[in-house]
Design a protein around this motif. Sequence first.
Motif, PDB file in Angstrom:
ATOM      1  N   PHE A  21       0.841  -1.200   0.000  1.00 53.05           N
ATOM      2  CA  PHE A  21       0.000   0.000   0.000  1.00 53.05           C
ATOM      3  C   PHE A  21       0.877   1.252   0.000  1.00 53.05           C
ATOM      4  O   PHE A  21       0.902   2.017   0.968  1.00 53.05           O
ATOM      5  CB  PHE A  21      -0.939  -0.008   1.215  1.00 53.05           C
ATOM      6  CG  PHE A  21      -1.914  -1.150   1.214  1.00 53.05           C
ATOM      7  CD1 PHE A  21      -2.968  -1.179   0.316  1.00 53.05           C
ATOM      8  CD2 PHE A  21      -1.767  -2.212   2.095  1.00 53.05           C
ATOM      9  CE1 PHE A  21      -3.864  -2.240   0.293  1.00 53.05           C
ATOM     10  CE2 PHE A  21      -2.662  -3.277   2.088  1.00 53.05           C
ATOM     11  CZ  PHE A  21      -3.716  -3.292   1.180  1.00 53.05           C
ATOM     12  N   PRO A  22       1.606   1.489  -1.104  1.00 55.23           N
ATOM     13  CA  PRO A  22       2.575   2.580  -1.136  1.00 55.23           C
ATOM     14  C   PRO A  22       1.955   3.983  -1.057  1.00 55.23           C
ATOM     15  O   PRO A  22       2.641   4.931  -0.666  1.00 55.23           O
ATOM     16  CB  PRO A  22       3.306   2.375  -2.468  1.00 55.23           C
ATOM     17  CG  PRO A  22       2.323   1.654  -3.327  1.00 55.23           C
ATOM     18  CD  PRO A  22       1.560   0.767  -2.385  1.00 55.23           C
ATOM     19  N   ALA A  23       0.698   4.143  -1.398  1.00 48.56           N
ATOM     20  CA  ALA A  23       0.062   5.457  -1.349  1.00 48.56           C
ATOM     21  C   ALA A  23      -0.406   5.808   0.070  1.00 48.56           C
ATOM     22  O   ALA A  23      -0.876   6.920   0.296  1.00 48.56           O
ATOM     23  CB  ALA A  23      -1.125   5.503  -2.312  1.00 48.56           C
ATOM     24  N   GLN A  24      -0.255   4.873   0.999  1.00 49.26           N
ATOM     25  CA  GLN A  24      -0.691   5.083   2.376  1.00 49.26           C
ATOM     26  C   GLN A  24       0.525   5.158   3.294  1.00 49.26           C
ATOM     27  O   GLN A  24       1.602   4.687   2.958  1.00 49.26           O
ATOM     28  CB  GLN A  24      -1.575   3.907   2.829  1.00 49.26           C
ATOM     29  CG  GLN A  24      -2.648   3.475   1.853  1.00 49.26           C
ATOM     30  CD  GLN A  24      -3.637   4.555   1.500  1.00 49.26           C
ATOM     31  OE1 GLN A  24      -3.970   5.388   2.327  1.00 49.26           O
ATOM     32  NE2 GLN A  24      -4.107   4.565   0.271  1.00 49.26           N
ATOM     33  N   ARG A  25       0.338   5.733   4.443  1.00 53.18           N
ATOM     34  CA  ARG A  25       1.376   5.705   5.469  1.00 53.18           C
ATOM     35  C   ARG A  25       1.063   4.512   6.370  1.00 53.18           C
ATOM     36  O   ARG A  25       0.056   4.512   7.078  1.00 53.18           O
ATOM     37  CB  ARG A  25       1.375   7.002   6.254  1.00 53.18           C
ATOM     38  CG  ARG A  25       2.541   7.093   7.176  1.00 53.18           C
ATOM     39  CD  ARG A  25       2.854   8.514   7.536  1.00 53.18           C
ATOM     40  NE  ARG A  25       3.949   8.489   8.470  1.00 53.18           N
ATOM     41  CZ  ARG A  25       4.065   9.300   9.494  1.00 53.18           C
ATOM     42  NH1 ARG A  25       3.178  10.232   9.679  1.00 53.18           N
ATOM     43  NH2 ARG A  25       5.090   9.196  10.295  1.00 53.18           N
ATOM     44  N   VAL A  26       1.912   3.502   6.315  1.00 51.81           N
ATOM     45  CA  VAL A  26       1.634   2.222   6.976  1.00 51.81           C
ATOM     46  C   VAL A  26       2.497   2.064   8.230  1.00 51.81           C
ATOM     47  O   VAL A  26       3.706   2.306   8.201  1.00 51.81           O
ATOM     48  CB  VAL A  26       1.905   1.046   6.004  1.00 51.81           C
ATOM     49  CG1 VAL A  26       1.760  -0.283   6.713  1.00 51.81           C
ATOM     50  CG2 VAL A  26       0.972   1.131   4.805  1.00 51.81           C
ATOM     51  N   HIS A  27       1.840   1.624   9.299  1.00 47.18           N
ATOM     52  CA  HIS A  27       2.519   1.312  10.553  1.00 47.18           C
ATOM     53  C   HIS A  27       2.251  -0.164  10.843  1.00 47.18           C
ATOM     54  O   HIS A  27       1.120  -0.538  11.137  1.00 47.18           O
ATOM     55  CB  HIS A  27       1.988   2.184  11.692  1.00 47.18           C
ATOM     56  CG  HIS A  27       2.039   3.647  11.381  1.00 47.18           C
ATOM     57  ND1 HIS A  27       3.152   4.411  11.603  1.00 47.18           N
ATOM     58  CD2 HIS A  27       1.112   4.464  10.816  1.00 47.18           C
ATOM     59  CE1 HIS A  27       2.912   5.648  11.206  1.00 47.18           C
ATOM     60  NE2 HIS A  27       1.680   5.703  10.723  1.00 47.18           N
ATOM     61  N   ASN A  28       3.282  -0.984  10.733  1.00 45.05           N
ATOM     62  CA  ASN A  28       3.156  -2.417  10.973  1.00 45.05           C
ATOM     63  C   ASN A  28       3.625  -2.707  12.392  1.00 45.05           C
ATOM     64  O   ASN A  28       4.820  -2.696  12.675  1.00 45.05           O
ATOM     65  CB  ASN A  28       3.992  -3.208   9.961  1.00 45.05           C
ATOM     66  CG  ASN A  28       3.852  -4.705  10.135  1.00 45.05           C
ATOM     67  OD1 ASN A  28       3.456  -5.196  11.185  1.00 45.05           O
ATOM     68  ND2 ASN A  28       4.183  -5.443   9.094  1.00 45.05           N
ATOM     69  N   LEU A  29       2.666  -2.958  13.276  1.00 46.67           N
ATOM     70  CA  LEU A  29       2.987  -3.252  14.665  1.00 46.67           C
ATOM     71  C   LEU A  29       2.625  -4.690  15.020  1.00 46.67           C
ATOM     72  O   LEU A  29       2.197  -4.983  16.132  1.00 46.67           O
ATOM     73  CB  LEU A  29       2.283  -2.257  15.592  1.00 46.67           C
ATOM     74  CG  LEU A  29       2.671  -0.787  15.392  1.00 46.67           C
ATOM     75  CD1 LEU A  29       1.948   0.113  16.378  1.00 46.67           C
ATOM     76  CD2 LEU A  29       4.176  -0.587  15.487  1.00 46.67           C
ATOM     77  N   GLY A  30       2.797  -5.579  14.048  1.00 47.40           N
ATOM     78  CA  GLY A  30       2.621  -6.996  14.318  1.00 47.40           C
ATOM     79  C   GLY A  30       3.746  -7.499  15.194  1.00 47.40           C
ATOM     80  O   GLY A  30       4.860  -6.972  15.155  1.00 47.40           O
ATOM     81  N   TRP A  31       3.440  -8.520  15.992  1.00 44.26           N
ATOM     82  CA  TRP A  31       4.416  -9.056  16.933  1.00 44.26           C
ATOM     83  C   TRP A  31       4.287 -10.572  16.946  1.00 44.26           C
ATOM     84  O   TRP A  31       3.288 -11.133  17.381  1.00 44.26           O
ATOM     85  CB  TRP A  31       4.133  -8.498  18.311  1.00 44.26           C
ATOM     86  CG  TRP A  31       5.223  -8.693  19.324  1.00 44.26           C
ATOM     87  CD1 TRP A  31       6.066  -9.744  19.446  1.00 44.26           C
ATOM     88  CD2 TRP A  31       5.567  -7.797  20.366  1.00 44.26           C
ATOM     89  NE1 TRP A  31       6.913  -9.579  20.500  1.00 44.26           N
ATOM     90  CE2 TRP A  31       6.627  -8.371  21.090  1.00 44.26           C
ATOM     91  CE3 TRP A  31       5.081  -6.572  20.781  1.00 44.26           C
ATOM     92  CZ2 TRP A  31       7.201  -7.763  22.191  1.00 44.26           C
ATOM     93  CZ3 TRP A  31       5.665  -5.973  21.878  1.00 44.26           C
ATOM     94  CH2 TRP A  31       6.718  -6.559  22.569  1.00 44.26           C
ATOM     95  N   SER A  32       5.322 -11.225  16.488  1.00 41.47           N
ATOM     96  CA  SER A  32       5.333 -12.681  16.387  1.00 41.47           C
ATOM     97  C   SER A  32       5.059 -13.331  17.734  1.00 41.47           C
ATOM     98  O   SER A  32       5.641 -12.944  18.749  1.00 41.47           O
ATOM     99  CB  SER A  32       6.688 -13.141  15.843  1.00 41.47           C
ATOM    100  OG  SER A  32       6.719 -14.533  15.726  1.00 41.47           O
ATOM    101  N   GLY A  33       4.173 -14.309  17.737  1.00 36.67           N
ATOM    102  CA  GLY A  33       3.860 -15.059  18.942  1.00 36.67           C
ATOM    103  C   GLY A  33       2.830 -14.412  19.848  1.00 36.67           C
ATOM    104  O   GLY A  33       2.447 -14.986  20.863  1.00 36.67           O
ATOM    105  N   GLU A  34       2.357 -13.251  19.475  1.00 38.51           N
ATOM    106  CA  GLU A  34       1.453 -12.519  20.357  1.00 38.51           C
ATOM    107  C   GLU A  34       0.050 -13.126  20.391  1.00 38.51           C
ATOM    108  O   GLU A  34      -0.494 -13.512  19.366  1.00 38.51           O
ATOM    109  CB  GLU A  34       1.365 -11.059  19.907  1.00 38.51           C
ATOM    110  CG  GLU A  34       0.540 -10.200  20.835  1.00 38.51           C
ATOM    111  CD  GLU A  34       0.705  -8.737  20.521  1.00 38.51           C
ATOM    112  OE1 GLU A  34       1.382  -8.057  21.316  1.00 38.51           O
ATOM    113  OE2 GLU A  34       0.181  -8.295  19.483  1.00 38.51           O
TER     114      GLU A  34
END
Length: 169
Positions: A21-34
């Motif tokens: 989604f290059p036209a958006q400002r993306v914040h990826n706050l995924g956390w493995s194992g959560e």
Amino acid sequence: MKELLFVGDSLIEYYDWARRFPAQRVHNLGWSGETVQGLLGRQGVIIAQGPAPDLILIMSGTNNIGLEETDFIADYRQIIENFQQAWPTARICMHSLPPILLPWLDPELVPKANEKLRRLAAATGCDFIDVYQLFQQEGPSNCLVEDGVHLSDRGYTIWAEAIAKLMGK
């Protein structure tokens, strides 16, 4: 949409949402194992660090199901309510859990959890993307890697297309 906030487990973390989604400002706050409870525990930090998102995308519960723990809906509701209180203008999109192909897992756990998630989304005014059904249509083995939990490139493509469609509404 301008600010997209992705939160949840490794299914969020392991994908380059900003590239998709290059036209958006993306914040990826995924956390493995959560787990859902883990997300609830760190939600205060997420909210405090901002910025205010236009769209919050949540994928959580996969690790709960993998641990055969199904009593997480009350905590999930609290996550939704906290986001709604912190960012009342943000649109929230919940996702069903994908198929989880673990040999010890009761095959009915995911569909039962997904029905609870669907009802929660309706009760809280959230959008809902049924990743499970999308992957069932494609064939779960085409959407998952060998571990039976994480997503293949095809799985991420299908999921990202559903998000793009939602954003076009």
